[in-house]
Design a protein around this motif. Structure first.
Motif, PDB file in Angstrom:
ATOM      1  N   ALA A 119       0.751  -1.125  -0.087  1.00  0.00           N
ATOM      2  CA  ALA A 119      -0.040   0.203   0.163  1.00  0.00           C
ATOM      3  C   ALA A 119       0.848   1.237   0.021  1.00  0.00           C
ATOM      4  N   THR A 120       1.720   1.169   0.628  1.00  0.00           N
ATOM      5  CA  THR A 120       2.772   2.388   0.867  1.00  0.00           C
ATOM      6  C   THR A 120       3.401   2.771  -0.435  1.00  0.00           C
ATOM      7  N   ASP A 121       3.914   1.689  -1.000  1.00  0.00           N
ATOM      8  CA  ASP A 121       4.629   1.750  -2.560  1.00  0.00           C
ATOM      9  C   ASP A 121       3.658   2.336  -3.556  1.00  0.00           C
ATOM     10  N   LEU A 122       2.417   1.805  -3.395  1.00  0.00           N
ATOM     11  CA  LEU A 122       1.502   2.353  -4.115  1.00  0.00           C
ATOM     12  C   LEU A 122       1.040   3.862  -4.036  1.00  0.00           C
ATOM     13  N   CYS A 123       1.052   4.185  -2.760  1.00  0.00           N
ATOM     14  CA  CYS A 123       0.608   5.495  -2.687  1.00  0.00           C
ATOM     15  C   CYS A 123       1.838   6.344  -3.091  1.00  0.00           C
ATOM     16  N   PHE A 124       2.942   5.978  -2.732  1.00  0.00           N
ATOM     17  CA  PHE A 124       4.041   6.933  -3.276  1.00  0.00           C
ATOM     18  C   PHE A 124       4.376   6.791  -4.735  1.00  0.00           C
ATOM     19  N   GLY A 125       4.009   5.641  -5.234  1.00  0.00           N
ATOM     20  CA  GLY A 125       4.020   5.758  -6.685  1.00  0.00           C
ATOM     21  C   GLY A 125       3.079   6.259  -7.409  1.00  0.00           C
ATOM     22  N   GLU A 126       1.891   5.459  -7.577  1.00  0.00           N
ATOM     23  CA  GLU A 126       0.667   5.966  -8.356  1.00  0.00           C
ATOM     24  C   GLU A 126       0.019   6.969  -7.942  1.00  0.00           C
ATOM     25  N   LEU A 127       0.103   6.908  -6.671  1.00  0.00           N
ATOM     26  CA  LEU A 127      -1.019   8.199  -6.098  1.00  0.00           C
ATOM     27  C   LEU A 127      -0.064   9.454  -5.974  1.00  0.00           C
ATOM     28  N   ARG A 128       1.186   9.489  -6.087  1.00  0.00           N
ATOM     29  CA  ARG A 128       2.263  10.639  -5.865  1.00  0.00           C
ATOM     30  C   ARG A 128       2.117  11.199  -4.325  1.00  0.00           C
ATOM     31  N   LEU A 129       1.870  10.440  -3.412  1.00  0.00           N
ATOM     32  CA  LEU A 129       1.732  10.998  -2.122  1.00  0.00           C
ATOM     33  C   LEU A 129       3.302  10.958  -1.464  1.00  0.00           C
ATOM     34  N   HIS A 130       3.582  11.865  -0.530  1.00  0.00           N
ATOM     35  CA  HIS A 130       4.849  12.188  -0.188  1.00  0.00           C
ATOM     36  C   HIS A 130       5.177  11.594   1.373  1.00  0.00           C
ATOM     37  N   ARG A 131       4.057  11.575   2.108  1.00  0.00           N
ATOM     38  CA  ARG A 131       4.456  10.850   3.407  1.00  0.00           C
ATOM     39  C   ARG A 131       3.232   9.948   3.793  1.00  0.00           C
ATOM     40  N   MET A 132       3.351   8.601   4.460  1.00  0.00           N
ATOM     41  CA  MET A 132       2.595   7.885   4.738  1.00  0.00           C
ATOM     42  C   MET A 132       2.928   7.627   6.310  1.00  0.00           C
ATOM     43  N   TYR A 172       1.469   5.827  19.577  1.00  0.00           N
ATOM     44  CA  TYR A 172       2.718   6.246  18.915  1.00  0.00           C
ATOM     45  C   TYR A 172       2.561   6.704  17.256  1.00  0.00           C
ATOM     46  N   THR A 173       3.320   7.375  16.782  1.00  0.00           N
ATOM     47  CA  THR A 173       3.295   7.782  15.486  1.00  0.00           C
ATOM     48  C   THR A 173       4.613   7.466  14.672  1.00  0.00           C
ATOM     49  N   PHE A 174       4.350   6.758  13.518  1.00  0.00           N
ATOM     50  CA  PHE A 174       5.609   6.355  12.883  1.00  0.00           C
ATOM     51  C   PHE A 174       5.039   6.885  11.085  1.00  0.00           C
ATOM     52  N   ALA A 175       6.224   7.098  10.631  1.00  0.00           N
ATOM     53  CA  ALA A 175       6.005   7.410   9.261  1.00  0.00           C
ATOM     54  C   ALA A 175       7.247   7.262   8.213  1.00  0.00           C
ATOM     55  N   LEU A 176       7.050   7.361   7.034  1.00  0.00           N
ATOM     56  CA  LEU A 176       8.053   7.312   5.942  1.00  0.00           C
ATOM     57  C   LEU A 176       7.917   8.479   4.963  1.00  0.00           C
ATOM     58  N   VAL A 177       8.767   9.002   4.208  1.00  0.00           N
ATOM     59  CA  VAL A 177       8.548   9.844   3.152  1.00  0.00           C
ATOM     60  C   VAL A 177       9.086   9.268   1.888  1.00  0.00           C
ATOM     61  N   ARG A 178       8.721   9.596   0.981  1.00  0.00           N
ATOM     62  CA  ARG A 178       9.072   9.070  -0.610  1.00  0.00           C
ATOM     63  C   ARG A 178      10.572   8.835  -0.611  1.00  0.00           C
ATOM     64  N   GLU A 179      11.274   9.946  -0.212  1.00  0.00           N
ATOM     65  CA  GLU A 179      12.704   9.723  -0.156  1.00  0.00           C
ATOM     66  C   GLU A 179      13.346   8.913   0.598  1.00  0.00           C
ATOM     67  N   ASP A 180      12.742   8.405   1.754  1.00  0.00           N
ATOM     68  CA  ASP A 180      13.264   7.455   2.411  1.00  0.00           C
ATOM     69  C   ASP A 180      13.461   6.206   1.765  1.00  0.00           C
ATOM     70  N   VAL A 181      12.695   5.703   0.719  1.00  0.00           N
ATOM     71  CA  VAL A 181      12.557   4.656   0.250  1.00  0.00           C
ATOM     72  C   VAL A 181      12.461   4.494  -1.519  1.00  0.00           C
ATOM     73  N   PRO A 182      13.722   5.065  -1.871  1.00  0.00           N
ATOM     74  CA  PRO A 182      13.546   5.217  -3.348  1.00  0.00           C
ATOM     75  C   PRO A 182      13.392   3.891  -3.959  1.00  0.00           C
ATOM     76  N   GLU A 183      14.075   2.686  -3.655  1.00  0.00           N
ATOM     77  CA  GLU A 183      13.726   1.395  -4.105  1.00  0.00           C
ATOM     78  C   GLU A 183      12.445   0.814  -3.907  1.00  0.00           C
ATOM     79  N   GLY A 184      11.398   1.551  -2.870  1.00  0.00           N
ATOM     80  CA  GLY A 184      10.159   0.739  -2.568  1.00  0.00           C
ATOM     81  C   GLY A 184      10.411   0.246  -1.051  1.00  0.00           C
ATOM     82  N   VAL A 185       9.305   0.147  -0.317  1.00  0.00           N
ATOM     83  CA  VAL A 185       9.225  -0.397   0.961  1.00  0.00           C
ATOM     84  C   VAL A 185       9.401  -1.734   0.793  1.00  0.00           C
ATOM     85  N   LEU A 186       8.607  -2.548   0.059  1.00  0.00           N
ATOM     86  CA  LEU A 186       8.480  -3.831  -0.144  1.00  0.00           C
ATOM     87  C   LEU A 186       9.745  -4.451  -0.412  1.00  0.00           C
ATOM     88  N   ARG A 187      10.510  -3.791  -1.565  1.00  0.00           N
ATOM     89  CA  ARG A 187      11.609  -4.432  -2.156  1.00  0.00           C
ATOM     90  C   ARG A 187      12.911  -4.322  -0.922  1.00  0.00           C
TER      91      ARG A 187
END
Length: 209
Positions: A119-132, A172-187
């Protein structure tokens, strides 16, 4: 985003919820009542009647409105739970929050971390979101392990943040931004390159459980 195109990794598939899923989802929620109740969102205004058919309609309307993306998690083709991307913000914020539940009989099969990564990879990629973002109760050790596995970064304690199981609960709050995972979260996770230490909660924020 093509709603008819599922995302899969191994036996785990993430796809947009369908209206015909309502009966199966309702049955899973009823069967898993004791398992899920400590983590279920509730209303501060008192008990409400829950109908999964209307719930799915509401989720699909949010999807059409662009404010959320409602997924079903499947394991070998069988519904195992739900994952919802909610609170989608566009423009200068470009962010969203992930929430999920999985049936007890599917626990321990890596369904949740796989689905959160997809889901995070989809949101960073196809939906062009910046922070999850993922918000987790301190007592929910299983979900804390999910963000550790995937390398979500701890960002802070939110006091009495969401009404859960009849009370306002700390999260507790946890997050990633797109720049954290240029290769994708799953990979990154599959290749063993996620850093669990970034999810560590500092002593000042640790709450008694």
């Amino acid at each position: 985003m093509d709603p008819n195109l599922p995302r899969s990794h191994g036996p785990v598939t993430l796809r947009i919820v369908r209206q015909r899923d309502a009966r199966m989802l309702q049955a899973e929620l009823v069967a898993n009542r004791a398992w899920l109740q400590p983590w279920e969102a509730t209303s501060p205004d008192g008990p409400v009647t829950f109908d999964m058919r209307s719930g799915v309609r509401r989720l699909l309307q949010q999807y059409r409105d662009g404010s959320g993306v409602p997924f079903v998690m499947e394991y070998n083709g069988e519904i195992a739970g739900q994952l919802n991307v909610w609170g989608v913000a566009r423009g200068s914020l470009a962010s969203a929050t992930i929430g999920y539940w999985v049936s007890e009989r599917f626990a321990g099969r890596q369904i949740t971390p796989t689905s959160v990564a997809l889901a995070t990879d989809l949101c960073f990629g196809e939906l062009r979101l910046h922070r999850m973002e993922v918000c987790i109760r301190p007592e929910n050790r299983a979900s804390l392990r999910v963000v550790e596995k995937l390398g979500f970064r701890y960002e802070g304690l939110r006091r009495r943040y969401i009404h859960i199981d009849g009370e306002w609960r700390d999260h507790y709050t946890f997050a990633l931004v797109r720049e954290d995972v240029p290769e994708g979260v799953l990979r990154r996770w599959v290749e063993g390159r996620a850093t669990p230490a970034v999810a560590a909660i500092p002593p000042a924020d640790r709450l008694p459980i």
